[in-house]
Structures are given as C-alpha cells and as structure tokens.
Design a protein around this motif. Structure first.
Motif, PDB file in Angstrom:
ATOM      1  N   GLU A  34      72.018 129.404 -16.718  1.00 32.82           N
ATOM      2  CA  GLU A  34      72.333 130.260 -15.237  1.00 32.82           C
ATOM      3  C   GLU A  34      71.029 129.805 -14.418  1.00 32.82           C
ATOM      4  OE1 GLU A  34      73.060 134.287 -16.014  1.00 32.82           O
ATOM      5  OE2 GLU A  34      75.082 133.981 -16.603  1.00 32.82           O
ATOM      6  N   LEU A  35      69.916 129.897 -15.265  1.00 38.72           N
ATOM      7  CA  LEU A  35      68.550 129.799 -14.516  1.00 38.72           C
ATOM      8  C   LEU A  35      68.457 128.359 -14.224  1.00 38.72           C
ATOM      9  CD1 LEU A  35      66.020 131.638 -16.872  1.00 38.72           C
ATOM     10  CD2 LEU A  35      66.561 132.070 -14.457  1.00 38.72           C
ATOM     11  N   THR A  36      68.798 127.409 -15.010  1.00 47.27           N
ATOM     12  CA  THR A  36      68.944 125.882 -14.541  1.00 47.27           C
ATOM     13  C   THR A  36      69.714 125.805 -13.329  1.00 47.27           C
ATOM     14  OG1 THR A  36      68.538 125.330 -16.862  1.00 47.27           O
ATOM     15  CG2 THR A  36      69.397 123.636 -15.286  1.00 47.27           C
ATOM     16  N   HIS A  37      70.996 126.407 -13.258  1.00 45.91           N
ATOM     17  CA  HIS A  37      71.748 126.260 -11.999  1.00 45.91           C
ATOM     18  C   HIS A  37      71.097 126.777 -10.971  1.00 45.91           C
ATOM     19  CE1 HIS A  37      75.627 125.925  -9.831  1.00 45.91           C
ATOM     20  NE2 HIS A  37      75.499 127.357  -9.794  1.00 45.91           N
ATOM     21  N   THR A  38      70.414 127.875 -11.038  1.00 44.95           N
ATOM     22  CA  THR A  38      69.783 128.492  -9.982  1.00 44.95           C
ATOM     23  C   THR A  38      68.758 127.680  -9.247  1.00 44.95           C
ATOM     24  OG1 THR A  38      70.213 130.818 -10.834  1.00 44.95           O
ATOM     25  CG2 THR A  38      68.416 130.616  -9.225  1.00 44.95           C
ATOM     26  N   GLN A  39      68.072 127.197 -10.244  1.00 48.99           N
ATOM     27  CA  GLN A  39      66.840 126.163 -10.082  1.00 48.99           C
ATOM     28  C   GLN A  39      67.216 125.058  -9.135  1.00 48.99           C
ATOM     29  OE1 GLN A  39      64.562 124.656 -13.239  1.00 48.99           O
ATOM     30  NE2 GLN A  39      62.732 125.180 -12.130  1.00 48.99           N
ATOM     31  N   ASN A  40      68.302 124.311  -9.662  1.00 55.45           N
ATOM     32  CA  ASN A  40      68.810 123.187  -9.127  1.00 55.45           C
ATOM     33  C   ASN A  40      69.443 123.585  -7.673  1.00 55.45           C
ATOM     34  OD1 ASN A  40      68.374 121.654 -11.304  1.00 55.45           O
ATOM     35  ND2 ASN A  40      70.392 121.855 -12.143  1.00 55.45           N
ATOM     36  N   GLY A  41      70.125 124.759  -7.587  1.00 56.46           N
ATOM     37  CA  GLY A  41      70.640 125.234  -6.015  1.00 56.46           C
ATOM     38  C   GLY A  41      69.375 125.314  -5.184  1.00 56.46           C
ATOM     39  N   LEU A  42      68.428 126.219  -5.774  1.00 55.22           N
ATOM     40  CA  LEU A  42      67.478 126.406  -4.808  1.00 55.22           C
ATOM     41  C   LEU A  42      66.757 125.230  -4.429  1.00 55.22           C
ATOM     42  CD1 LEU A  42      65.953 129.545  -6.602  1.00 55.22           C
ATOM     43  CD2 LEU A  42      67.179 129.423  -4.443  1.00 55.22           C
ATOM     44  N   ARG A  43      66.393 124.185  -5.272  1.00 58.58           N
ATOM     45  CA  ARG A  43      66.198 122.838  -4.988  1.00 58.58           C
ATOM     46  C   ARG A  43      66.579 122.226  -3.983  1.00 58.58           C
ATOM     47  NH1 ARG A  43      64.143 121.045 -11.111  1.00 58.58           N
ATOM     48  NH2 ARG A  43      62.048 122.160 -11.120  1.00 58.58           N
ATOM     49  N   GLN A  44      67.888 121.962  -4.023  1.00 63.91           N
ATOM     50  CA  GLN A  44      69.034 121.543  -3.143  1.00 63.91           C
ATOM     51  C   GLN A  44      68.634 122.360  -1.815  1.00 63.91           C
ATOM     52  OE1 GLN A  44      70.785 119.002  -3.137  1.00 63.91           O
ATOM     53  NE2 GLN A  44      71.731 119.110  -1.196  1.00 63.91           N
ATOM     54  N   GLN A  45      68.811 123.391  -1.691  1.00 69.97           N
ATOM     55  CA  GLN A  45      68.524 124.044  -0.406  1.00 69.97           C
ATOM     56  C   GLN A  45      67.217 123.961   0.046  1.00 69.97           C
ATOM     57  OE1 GLN A  45      68.958 128.386  -1.194  1.00 69.97           O
ATOM     58  NE2 GLN A  45      71.008 128.325  -1.385  1.00 69.97           N
ATOM     59  N   LEU A  46      65.926 123.797  -0.705  1.00 62.78           N
ATOM     60  CA  LEU A  46      64.922 123.265  -0.185  1.00 62.78           C
ATOM     61  C   LEU A  46      64.700 121.712   0.382  1.00 62.78           C
ATOM     62  CD1 LEU A  46      61.595 123.828   0.179  1.00 62.78           C
ATOM     63  CD2 LEU A  46      61.442 122.839  -2.264  1.00 62.78           C
ATOM     64  N   ARG A  47      65.394 120.812  -0.154  1.00 62.60           N
ATOM     65  CA  ARG A  47      65.639 119.701   0.183  1.00 62.60           C
ATOM     66  C   ARG A  47      66.402 119.631   1.593  1.00 62.60           C
ATOM     67  NH1 ARG A  47      66.456 118.259  -5.279  1.00 62.60           N
ATOM     68  NH2 ARG A  47      68.667 118.420  -4.815  1.00 62.60           N
ATOM     69  N   GLN A  48      67.360 120.362   1.935  1.00 60.72           N
ATOM     70  CA  GLN A  48      68.109 120.347   3.061  1.00 60.72           C
ATOM     71  C   GLN A  48      67.344 120.994   4.129  1.00 60.72           C
ATOM     72  OE1 GLN A  48      71.560 122.623   1.997  1.00 60.72           O
ATOM     73  NE2 GLN A  48      72.679 121.135   1.092  1.00 60.72           N
ATOM     74  N   LEU A  49      66.461 122.048   3.819  1.00 62.37           N
ATOM     75  CA  LEU A  49      65.646 122.631   4.809  1.00 62.37           C
ATOM     76  C   LEU A  49      64.505 121.517   5.304  1.00 62.37           C
ATOM     77  CD1 LEU A  49      65.256 126.275   3.125  1.00 62.37           C
ATOM     78  CD2 LEU A  49      66.504 125.454   5.572  1.00 62.37           C
ATOM     79  N   GLU A  50      63.830 121.089   4.061  1.00 63.50           N
ATOM     80  CA  GLU A  50      62.816 120.016   4.585  1.00 63.50           C
ATOM     81  C   GLU A  50      63.390 118.848   5.563  1.00 63.50           C
ATOM     82  OE1 GLU A  50      61.797 118.738   0.679  1.00 63.50           O
ATOM     83  OE2 GLU A  50      60.127 120.146   0.670  1.00 63.50           O
ATOM     84  N   TYR A  51      64.587 118.212   5.409  1.00 59.49           N
ATOM     85  CA  TYR A  51      65.447 117.505   5.927  1.00 59.49           C
ATOM     86  C   TYR A  51      65.409 117.921   7.507  1.00 59.49           C
ATOM     87  CZ  TYR A  51      68.994 114.392   7.825  1.00 59.49           C
ATOM     88  OH  TYR A  51      69.778 113.510   8.629  1.00 59.49           O
ATOM     89  N   LYS A  52      66.102 119.270   7.446  1.00 59.14           N
ATOM     90  CA  LYS A  52      66.410 119.777   9.110  1.00 59.14           C
ATOM     91  C   LYS A  52      64.910 120.144   9.606  1.00 59.14           C
ATOM     92  CE  LYS A  52      70.372 122.285   7.994  1.00 59.14           C
ATOM     93  NZ  LYS A  52      71.007 123.633   7.818  1.00 59.14           N
ATOM     94  N   SER A  53      63.935 120.514   9.073  1.00 61.04           N
ATOM     95  CA  SER A  53      62.708 120.536   9.666  1.00 61.04           C
ATOM     96  C   SER A  53      62.022 119.341  10.054  1.00 61.04           C
ATOM     97  CB  SER A  53      61.717 121.391   8.719  1.00 61.04           C
ATOM     98  OG  SER A  53      61.321 120.473   7.618  1.00 61.04           O
ATOM     99  N   GLN A  54      62.163 118.209   9.459  1.00 62.68           N
ATOM    100  CA  GLN A  54      61.713 116.730   9.700  1.00 62.68           C
ATOM    101  C   GLN A  54      62.547 116.346  10.789  1.00 62.68           C
ATOM    102  OE1 GLN A  54      59.306 115.143   8.727  1.00 62.68           O
ATOM    103  NE2 GLN A  54      59.680 113.517  10.315  1.00 62.68           N
ATOM    104  N   LYS A  55      63.718 116.677  10.797  1.00 57.18           N
ATOM    105  CA  LYS A  55      64.706 116.426  12.048  1.00 57.18           C
ATOM    106  C   LYS A  55      64.333 116.880  13.329  1.00 57.18           C
ATOM    107  CE  LYS A  55      67.023 113.148  10.720  1.00 57.18           C
ATOM    108  NZ  LYS A  55      67.033 111.705  11.055  1.00 57.18           N
ATOM    109  N   GLN A  56      63.811 118.401  13.241  1.00 56.60           N
ATOM    110  CA  GLN A  56      63.376 119.294  14.392  1.00 56.60           C
ATOM    111  C   GLN A  56      61.959 118.476  14.903  1.00 56.60           C
ATOM    112  OE1 GLN A  56      63.432 123.086  13.049  1.00 56.60           O
ATOM    113  NE2 GLN A  56      65.302 123.406  13.847  1.00 56.60           N
ATOM    114  N   ILE A  57      61.032 118.117  14.054  1.00 55.57           N
ATOM    115  CA  ILE A  57      59.869 117.512  14.553  1.00 55.57           C
ATOM    116  C   ILE A  57      60.091 116.269  15.142  1.00 55.57           C
ATOM    117  CG2 ILE A  57      57.881 116.436  13.409  1.00 55.57           C
ATOM    118  CD1 ILE A  57      57.834 118.590  11.390  1.00 55.57           C
ATOM    119  N   GLU A  58      60.935 115.404  14.634  1.00 52.94           N
ATOM    120  CA  GLU A  58      61.201 114.211  15.261  1.00 52.94           C
ATOM    121  C   GLU A  58      61.745 114.365  16.762  1.00 52.94           C
ATOM    122  OE1 GLU A  58      63.897 112.163  12.696  1.00 52.94           O
ATOM    123  OE2 GLU A  58      62.267 111.648  11.125  1.00 52.94           O
TER     124      GLU A  58
END
Length: 69
Positions: A34-58
């Motif tokens: 469960e912890l591993t699954h949560t960690q993987n989900g949070l990392r995926q969300q972080l990658r998505q947010l980083e991508y979105k923020s980079q697109k907004q900066i561009e």
C-alpha cells in the motif's frame, strides 16, 4: 517535510512493528505494498504537475515575447 521522507518514515515504522512481532508477515506485506502504491501514485502526480508548470512557464514566456514584439 518531503513526501519521500514522510513515506520513508512510515516504511521504517512499519518494519519496526513487524520486527517487534506486533503484526504478521502478511499484514506487513500488504501495508508495505500500500505504501509503495501510494508513493508511486504521488510521484506520478508530481511528474504531471511539473510538466504542467513547465508548460505554463513556456506559455507565459511566449506571451511575453509576443507582447514585446
């Protein structure tokens, strides 16, 4: 406090509980997964947010250059 450190502490506490024979191996494995699954989900969300923020900066940079032009 970062998410990785918080989840790492949870994993450490889970291991301590298991090693102290407070929970059985099956429960330990289930909670660890469960912890591993949560960690993987949070990392995926972080990658998505980083991508979105980079697109907004561009987009903002492009808008600034168009405005200057």
């Amino acid at each position: 406090m970062s998410l990785d450190s918080a989840l790492g502490r949870q994993q450490e506490r889970l291991l301590e509980v298991y090693l102290a024979d407070i929970i059985l191996r099956e429960e330990f494995e289930r909670k660890r997964q469960e912890l591993t699954h949560t960690q993987n989900g949070l990392r995926q969300q972080l990658r998505q947010l980083e991508y979105k923020s980079q697109k907004q900066i561009e987009t903002l940079t492009l808008a600034k250059h168009i405005q200057e032009f």
